[in-house]
Design an enzyme around this catalytic site. Structure first.
Site, PDB file in Angstrom:
ATOM      1  NE  ARG A   1       7.473  -4.039   3.432  1.00  0.00           N
ATOM      2  CZ  ARG A   1       6.168  -3.794   3.534  1.00  0.00           C
ATOM      3  NH1 ARG A   1       5.297  -4.772   3.388  1.00  0.00           N
ATOM      4  NH2 ARG A   1       5.742  -2.567   3.807  1.00  0.00           N
TER       5      ARG A   1
ATOM      6  CD  GLU B   1       7.608  -9.786   0.402  1.00  0.00           C
ATOM      7  OE1 GLU B   1       7.164 -10.852   0.864  1.00  0.00           O
ATOM      8  OE2 GLU B   1       7.151  -8.664   0.706  1.00  0.00           O
TER       9      GLU B   1
ATOM     10  NE  ARG C   1      -0.618  -9.943  -5.832  1.00  0.00           N
ATOM     11  CZ  ARG C   1      -1.864  -9.671  -5.471  1.00  0.00           C
ATOM     12  NH1 ARG C   1      -2.119  -9.262  -4.231  1.00  0.00           N
ATOM     13  NH2 ARG C   1      -2.871  -9.784  -6.305  1.00  0.00           N
ATOM     14  CG  HIS C   2       5.177  -9.982  -2.903  1.00  0.00           C
ATOM     15  ND1 HIS C   2       4.213 -10.911  -3.195  1.00  0.00           N
ATOM     16  CD2 HIS C   2       4.726  -9.272  -1.857  1.00  0.00           C
ATOM     17  CE1 HIS C   2       3.190 -10.759  -2.351  1.00  0.00           C
ATOM     18  NE2 HIS C   2       3.476  -9.765  -1.532  1.00  0.00           N
TER      19      HIS C   2
ATOM     20  CD  GLU D   1      -2.320  -4.450  -0.156  1.00  0.00           C
ATOM     21  OE1 GLU D   1      -2.563  -5.607   0.218  1.00  0.00           O
ATOM     22  OE2 GLU D   1      -1.369  -3.778   0.284  1.00  0.00           O
TER      23      GLU D   1
ATOM     24  CB  SER E   1      -1.744  -0.874   3.539  1.00  0.00           C
ATOM     25  OG  SER E   1      -1.968  -2.171   3.116  1.00  0.00           O
TER      26      SER E   1
ATOM     27  NE  ARG F   1       2.126  -5.220  -4.712  1.00  0.00           N
ATOM     28  CZ  ARG F   1       1.611  -5.819  -3.649  1.00  0.00           C
ATOM     29  NH1 ARG F   1       0.412  -5.473  -3.209  1.00  0.00           N
ATOM     30  NH2 ARG F   1       2.283  -6.759  -3.023  1.00  0.00           N
TER      31      ARG F   1
HETATM   32  P1  AMO Z   1       1.910  -2.453   3.296  1.00  0.00           P
HETATM   33  O1  AMO Z   1       2.854  -3.403   3.927  1.00  0.00           O
HETATM   34  O2  AMO Z   1       0.559  -2.978   2.934  1.00  0.00           O
HETATM   35  O3  AMO Z   1       1.653  -1.218   4.254  1.00  0.00           O
HETATM   36  O4  AMO Z   1       2.581  -1.831   2.009  1.00  0.00           O
HETATM   37  C1  AMO Z   1       1.979  -0.746   1.347  1.00  0.00           C
HETATM   38  C2  AMO Z   1       1.959  -0.965  -0.154  1.00  0.00           C
HETATM   39  O5  AMO Z   1       3.269  -1.236  -0.621  1.00  0.00           O
HETATM   40  C3  AMO Z   1       3.218  -2.143  -1.705  1.00  0.00           C
HETATM   41  N1  AMO Z   1       4.013  -3.332  -1.367  1.00  0.00           N
HETATM   42  C4  AMO Z   1       4.867  -3.931  -2.203  1.00  0.00           C
HETATM   43  N2  AMO Z   1       5.212  -3.680  -3.478  1.00  0.00           N
HETATM   44  C5  AMO Z   1       6.129  -4.465  -4.058  1.00  0.00           C
HETATM   45  N3  AMO Z   1       6.741  -5.490  -3.429  1.00  0.00           N
HETATM   46  C6  AMO Z   1       6.440  -5.786  -2.151  1.00  0.00           C
HETATM   47  N4  AMO Z   1       7.078  -6.785  -1.539  1.00  0.00           N
HETATM   48  C7  AMO Z   1       5.460  -4.995  -1.481  1.00  0.00           C
HETATM   49  N5  AMO Z   1       4.928  -5.009  -0.228  1.00  0.00           N
HETATM   50  C8  AMO Z   1       4.055  -3.990  -0.195  1.00  0.00           C
HETATM   51  C9  AMO Z   1       1.765  -2.461  -1.936  1.00  0.00           C
HETATM   52  C10 AMO Z   1       1.146  -2.157  -0.596  1.00  0.00           C
HETATM   53  O6  AMO Z   1      -0.206  -1.833  -0.720  1.00  0.00           O
HETATM   54  N6  AMO Z   1       3.051   1.159   6.638  1.00  0.00           N
HETATM   55  C11 AMO Z   1       2.002   0.612   5.779  1.00  0.00           C
HETATM   56  C12 AMO Z   1       1.366   1.691   4.956  1.00  0.00           C
HETATM   57  C13 AMO Z   1       0.553   2.676   5.742  1.00  0.00           C
HETATM   58  O7  AMO Z   1      -0.366   2.226   6.472  1.00  0.00           O
HETATM   59  O8  AMO Z   1       0.816   3.890   5.634  1.00  0.00           O
HETATM   60  C14 AMO Z   1       2.600  -0.447   4.873  1.00  0.00           C
HETATM   61  O9  AMO Z   1       3.782  -0.505   4.637  1.00  0.00           O
HETATM   62  O10 AMO Z   1       1.292  -1.582  -2.944  1.00  0.00           O
END
Ligand code: AMO
Length: 444
Positions: free
Chosen positions: A215, A217, A223-224, A367, A370, A418
Site C-alpha cells: 500500500r 501510504e 498504523r500504516h 481495526e 476487514s 496490527r
Molecule cells: P483492508 O484494506 O481493510 O481489507 O485491509 C485488511 C487489514 O489489513 C490491515 N492493513 C494494514 N496494515 C498495515 N499497514 C497498512 N497500510 C494496512 N492497510 C490495511 C488492517 C486491515 O484491517 N481485501 C480486504 C480484506 C477482505 O475483505 O478479505 C482488504 O484488504 O489490519
C-alpha cells in the site's frame, strides 16, 4: 587466555544445551552457543551474558579475554544454582571459544535499547537492533500467530494458496497503489489477494494465504505500513457474513491458545497480557457504533467509516461493559466498501442499495480486520463494477469466473503487524515488522 578444558567435558562430546534448559543440568557440564549479549570485566573475574535463541544465561569465569558484544561464542562450563542470575542458574566458564568475533562495537547497546528513546536510530540499525530481546519477542509472537493461523485453518478444511503480487489492477480502490513498469506495460503491486482468493474458492472452496501486500501510504501513521503481512481467508458455500465472523472468532481463540502455549515468556518480558476471546464476540452495526460514540462520548465521527478516535472509544465501551477486547462492526455502507462487497438484504428480501454485508473487527482500539460476504452473481458484479466507475474490460481476468457457478462466499484479512502490535502494547506497527517499509524507509 582460556582455562584448559578437562578431557571428560571436551567440547565436541557434549551436545549443545539451550540457556532455557540450564536448570535441568544443575551440577553438570554444559556446552552453550550464542551471542555475547553483555560483558563486564572486573579484573580478576569476568561476567558474560550469553544470548541464544531461547533466552540468556549469566556466565562467569576468570583469566578470560572477552570478545566484543554480539560476537558469537561457545562456552563449556558447569551449571550452578544462583538466585540472582536470570532463570536462577549461572554457568561457571571452563572454556570460551570465539566462533565469530564482532569486528567493531555494535552501533546500539542491544540490552539497553528503548523504542521511546530514538526509534529512527533503532530502525536505521535494524539489522542488529532486531536482535534485542524485546524486538525478537515481538517477532516470535507474530511467528506463532502465523503458525496457529495455518494450523487452525487446515483443521477447518482450508487449503493454502499463493497469488500474484504483480497485478494489472487494484482490488481495493483508493489511491494507494504502487505502480510498476512491467516491460513497458503499467502494472501494480498487489494491495490484497482479494480477487484471486475469490477465484480460488471455485477450486478448493476454503482457501487461505499468508503473504505481504503493498500500500503506497503517503502519510506516516502508527498504523500504516507500505508493505505488511496479510493473513487472508476466503470460504465458499456460506449463508451470509455471520459464517465468516464465526470462523474468525474460532480462529482468534485458537491463535490466543497457541500464544498461551508457546509465548508466555515473551508476554512476560513485554509486560503484556493475552486477551480472552469471547465465545461470541460482540457485534454492532456501523450506524449504531457511530451513534454510540456520539451519544456516550460526545465524539462526532467524521467520514463514512469510524475514525481512529471512534474506534478507540467503541473498544473502550465494549471493554468496560462486556470485558471483550474485540468487537465486530457490521453492515458497512456501500460508500465505505469496495465494489465486490455483497449487498445486505432489505426487510422485504430485496437487495439494499446502501448497506453491505461487510464488517470490520476492532481490537484494543484499532481495526485489525476487514471482511464480509462478496458478490457471486455475475450480473450483480458487472452492475457494481459499473456503479464504481471502474473499467469492466480491465476486470475480465476476475469477473469472467463469475459466469461459471461461483458459490456464495466471503472472507477476511487480518493485518499481522496490527494484531501483534496491539497484543503486545507496541506503539507503532513499524516495530512489529522485522524490516518495515514506511514513507521514508527502503533500507535495511
Ligand atoms: P483492508 O484494506 O481493510 O481489507 O485491509 C485488511 C487489514 O489489513 C490491515 N492493513 C494494514 N496494515 C498495515 N499497514 C497498512 N497500510 C494496512 N492497510 C490495511 C488492517 C486491515 O484491517 N481485501 C480486504 C480484506 C477482505 O475483505 O478479505 C482488504 O484488504 O489490519
Amino acid at each position: 587466555m582460556t582455562a584448559p578444558t578437562p578431557p571428560e567435558i571436551a567440547a565436541p562430546t557434549l551436545p549443545r544445551t539451550l540457556t532455557r534448559h540450564l536448570g535441568q543440568h544443575e551440577g553438570q557440564a554444559v556446552r552453550l552457543q550464542g551471542f555475547v549479549h553483555a560483558r563486564r570485566d572486573l579484573g580478576g573475574v569476568q561476567f558474560l551474558v550469553l544470548r541464544d535463541k531461547s533466552g540468556v544465561a549469566q556466565c562467569v569465569g576468570s583469566g578470560l579475554h572477552l570478545p566484543l558484544p554480539e560476537s558469537s561464542v561457545e562456552i563449556v562450563g558447569s551449571v550452578k544454582a544462583h538466585k540472582k542470575a536470570p532463570g536462577g542458574f549461572e554457568v561457571q566458564i571452563e572454556s570460551l571459544r570465539v566462533l565469530s568475533a564482532a569486528i567493531q562495537a555494535s552501533p546500539l547497546e542491544i540490552p539497553k535499547m528503548e523504542w521511546n528513546v530514538n526509534p529512527e536510530t533503532m530502525l536505521d540499525y535494524r539489522y542488529v537492533s532486531v536482535r534485542g530481546l524485546r524486538e525478537r519477542a515481538a517477532l516470535k509472537v507474530q511467528a506463532e500467530l502465523v503458525f496457529a493461523f495455518h494450523s487452525y485453518l487446515r483443521h477447518q478444511g482450508f487449503t493454502e494458496i499463493s497469488t500474484p503480487k504483480i497485478v494489472s489492477a487494484g482490488a481495493e480502490g483508493g489511491a494507494n497503489l504502487f505502480k510498476l513498469d512491467y516491460f513497458g506495460e503499467q502494472a501494480y503491486l498487489a494491495q490484497s489477494p482479494q480477487l484471486y482468493k475469490q477465484i480460488m474458492v471455485g477450486v478448493f472452496e476454503r482457501v487461505y494465504e499468508v503473504a505481504p501486500v503493498y500500500r503506497a501510504e503517503e502519510h506516516a501513521t502508527s498504523r500504516h505500513l507500505n508493505e505488511y503481512l496479510s493473513l487472508d481467508i476466503e470460504m465458499g458455500f456460506i449463508d451470509d457474513e455471520e459464517d465468516v465472523m464465526e470462523m474468525e472468532n474460532g480462529l482468534l481463540a485458537a491463535m490466543m491458545e497457541r500464544l498461551h502455549a508457546t509465548c508466555a515468556a515473551e508476554f512476560e518480558l513485554l509486560e503484556a497480557s493475552i486477551p480472552a476471546v469471547p465465545a461470541h464476540i460482540p457485534r454492532i452495526t456501523l450506524l449504531d457504533a457511530r451513534n454510540l460514540v456520539t451519544q456516550k462520548y460526545g465524539h462526532a465521527v467524521g467520514g463514512k467509516d469510524l475514525d481512529p478516535e471512534a474506534e478507540r472509544l467503541l473498544c473502550q465501551h465494549y471493554a468496560q461493559t462486556t470485558g471483550s477486547d474485540f468487537v465486530f462492526v457490521t453492515k458497512y455502507p456501500r460508500t465505505a466498501r469496495p465494489f465486490y462487497a455483497h449487498p445486505d438484504s432489505n426487510p422485504d428480501g430485496s437487495m439494499s442499495a446502501d448497506i453491505t454485508r461487510g464488517f470490520d473487527l476492532l481490537f484494543r482500539g484499532i481495526e485489525i480486520t476487514s471482511g464480509g460476504q462478496r458478490i457471486h452473481d455475475h450480473a450483480m458484479l458487472m452492475d457494481s463494477i459499473r456503479a464504481y466507475k471502474m473499467n469492466p474490460e480491465a476486470m475480465t481476468g476476475y469477473s469472467e469466473v463469475f459466469k461459471y457457478g461461483m458459490p456464495p462466499h466471503g472472507g477476511f484479512a487480518i493485518g499481522a503487524e496490527r494484531l501483534t502490535a496491539k497484543l503486545l502494547g507496541i506503539a507503532n506497527v513499524r516495530y512489529a515488522r522485522a524490516f518495515p517499509r514506511d514513507r521514508h524507509r527502503l533500507t535495511p
